[in-house]
Design a protein around this motif. Structure first.
Motif, PDB file in Angstrom:
ATOM      1  N   LYS A 348      27.192   8.796  11.546  1.00  0.00           N
ATOM      2  CA  LYS A 348      27.772   9.637  12.586  1.00  0.00           C
ATOM      3  C   LYS A 348      28.344   8.735  13.669  1.00  0.00           C
ATOM      4  N   VAL A 350      30.285   8.555  17.277  1.00  0.00           N
ATOM      5  CA  VAL A 350      30.638   9.272  18.503  1.00  0.00           C
ATOM      6  C   VAL A 350      31.499   8.356  19.357  1.00  0.00           C
ATOM      7  N   THR A 377      35.269  14.346  19.656  1.00  0.00           N
ATOM      8  CA  THR A 377      34.783  13.002  19.955  1.00  0.00           C
ATOM      9  C   THR A 377      33.909  12.398  18.859  1.00  0.00           C
ATOM     10  N   SER A 378      33.664  13.096  17.764  1.00  0.00           N
ATOM     11  CA  SER A 378      32.727  12.560  16.779  1.00  0.00           C
ATOM     12  C   SER A 378      33.181  12.806  15.349  1.00  0.00           C
ATOM     13  N   TYR A 562      32.774   3.165  19.273  1.00  0.00           N
ATOM     14  CA  TYR A 562      31.891   4.225  18.797  1.00  0.00           C
ATOM     15  C   TYR A 562      30.426   3.870  19.021  1.00  0.00           C
TER      16      TYR A 562
END
Length: 573
Positions: A348, A350, A377-378, A562
């Motif tokens: 994941k 972000v 944003t992710s 990120y």
């Protein structure tokens, strides 16, 4: 420096600043001290920025008593004018120095300088002796709170006893991007050859006795100390991007400044302006003893301060930090169990404030890598080596084989004799299927090559084969060449691989893609077999272009963009 980094890498424009400043705006010692940050001060067109507080990190370091070159009690005498025509440029004796680099109280790097005369070259005629100057440098550049990369510089040059440049070679590595420049002076001038990957650029410059080498500022002050009011102007060479610059030094006053141990010392303050032409200038300040021994310097564009010290303090904690960063890396928020065995991993990602201005996501679908947008944003990235089709909204890219994936190139020189011999021996009788052949070639590349993370150059496959050592990129290039030598299409993948120690992080890595049985198979020559799913692919390339940095720059762009979390429930996707 950290505030400036946060701003610089918040846009694609910042990437252009980063790339051009490494080359166009680099100048003498400042190129390996502040790297791309000097480019920003040039672009802003401002005067000397406000200085940072002159407070050293005294609580972290013990007192250091450095040797003086000699007493000069009368050196405070007021003298005006430019003494360039009367300056003594002759060699003053062997010299060695260590500098520690700080931004605030953070120790971010070091440099080691040695200047020695090669007496063997002039045993019969002392005038034929030459001076050898060597510089090794390391700077840890942090991007945000979790990402960092290592910038290293090495420089060797030869000069005559009276300070005339004869030959030099500089190597600059910024994360995975490596540039080398070599120059030679003869009757016709200075000829330089710059190499980055397979791209080679040759330039010719007029060069005379008035020009100086790459350690000109330090050696000028050391060999002919300045006095208050004195000015000095000369031309010198920027190392990586060959460029003749004009240096103007002015000894302005005495100043009491603390050194690395916190003890105040009265020193001469010397302002240094470097004119790169076309209105571009950089500035720094030097504090030196009356006898010319430099004790401290400030580079306002990056708030970086250097202290003259000893080897122990200069290297304090830096070597362990280099190992942890491993060229370039970013921390993760979670751990991965048995990473070398995993076949499916979810990441994941972000986006941080650093990347919100980016034109598009820096992570795209790649072979064996699927991407699903979660919100603005992710992202969720699924890496799988199981040959499965994506589902649940994951995007899959199309990656057809191109002619350049099969042909030799300047870097992947698969037609070179040594490469073909290794490929032939590894392929055996030719009864292996494509997949089995590709895996066997990965094993052969691993057996024949010794891992050397500090190899320092982007080597051709034939060089790796002959030297039998290299870093992860060298392994990947060699395997790509072996595959092509056997008729298998190949590419090199650049990105980040999970590393558990000393803390969970994604570390720069390179591996190889082989197109077998109609699909791209991930292979890792550093492990000698199939690549695990413990990695994120940022870019892939067949390395056919003359400038290989086009494939490498996205790796640096990824750093700090990120926050990364490993998703333990990835098996359900």
């Amino acid at each position: 420096m950290l505030r400036l980094l946060t701003f610089l890498f918040g846009s694609r424009f910042a990437l252009k600043v980063f790339r051009t400043s490494l080359e166009r705006f680099a100048t003498f010692k400042a190129v390996w001290i502040t790297g791309f940050l000097l480019g920003w001060s040039v672009l802003s067109g401002c005067d000397i920025p406000e200085r940072v507080p002159l407070v050293p990190p005294a609580d972290l370091y013990r007192s250091v008593d450095l040797p003086r070159q000699g007493d000069a009690e009368s050196a405070g005498e007021q003298v005006a004018g430019d003494d360039a025509t009367q300056e003594n440029r002759r060699f003053r004796g062997d010299f060695e120095a260590w500098d520690a680099y700080f931004v605030g109280d953070k120790h971010v790097g070091y440099s080691h300088i040695s200047v020695t005369v090669n007496r063997d070259a002039g045993q019969r005629d002392p005038e034929k002796q030459h001076v050898e100057l060597n510089i090794e440098d390391c700077l840890l550049i942090h991007r945000g709170s979790v990402s960092a990369f290592v910038q290293r510089h090495s420089h060797q040059s030869s000069e005559t006893i009276d300070g005339q440049l004869q030959h030099y070679k500089s190597n600059l590595s910024v994360g995975p991007i490596i540039t080398t420049c070599e120059g030679t002076v003869d009757e016709s001038g200075l000829t330089t050859v710059k190499t980055r990957g397979a791209a080679v650029t040759t330039k010719k410059f007029p060069w005379g006795t008035e020009h100086r080498g790459l350690l000109a500022v330090e050696e000028s002050i050391r060999r002919a100390p300045l006095r208050i009011g004195q000015k000095r102007t000369f031309q010198t060479l920027a190392p990586i991007q060959p460029l003749v610059t004009t240096v103007r030094m002015h000894c302005v006053a005495k100043a009491t400044v603390p050194l690395i141990d916190g003890k105040p010392r009265e020193l001469l303050e010397i302002d240094v302006e470097t004119d790169l032409g076309e209105g571009r200038k950089t500035y720094h300040v030097i504090w030196a003893e009356p006898d010319g021994a430099i004790r401290r310097a400030l580079y306002p564009a990056s708030n970086l301060v250097t202290y003259r010290t000893d080897k122990e303090i200069a290297l304090k904690d830096i070597e362990s930090q280099q190992t942890a960063i491993a060229i370039a890396s970013t921390l993760t928020n979670s751990e991965l169990d048995r990473p070398s065995e995993t076949k499916r991993v979810g990441f994941k990602l972000v986006r941080t404030a650093l990347s919100r201005a980016a034109e598009k996501s820096l992570v795209q679908p790649q072979p064996n890598q699927f991407v699903r947008k979660l919100d603005e944003t992710s992202l969720l990235v699924l890496v799988s080596t199981l040959g499965e089709a994506p589902k649940n909204g994951f995007q899959q890219g199309r990656f057809p084989v191109a002619d350049a994936d099969r042909k030799p190139s300047a870097i992947i020189d698969s037609s070179e004799t040594m490469v073909r011999r290794i490929a032939q021996a590894a392929g055996g009788s030719g009864k292996l299927g494509e997949r089995e052949l590709a895996i066997e070639l990965a094993r052969s590349a691993n057996r024949l090559t010794q891992l050397n993370p500090a190899s320092g150059t982007f080597q051709r496959a034939s060089e790796v084969a002959r030297n039998a050592q290299g870093d992860a990129t060298s392994y990947a290039v060699l395997l790509a060449a072996l595959l092509r030598a056997k008729g298998v299409a190949s590419r090199v993948a650049f990105g980040f691989r999970y590393q558990a120690t000393p803390s969970p992080r994604m570390v720069y890595h390179a591996w190889t893609l082989a197109h077998v049985d109609g699909a791209w198979l991930p292979l890792d020559a550093t492990t000698g077999g199939l690549a695990a799913a413990d990695r994120l692919t940022v870019s892939t390339s067949n390395l056919s272009d003359s400038d290989i940095s086009e494939a490498m720059v996205p790796v640096l762009d990824f750093l700090g963009a990120y926050q990364i979390e490993i998703v333990s429930s990835a098996t359900r996707y």
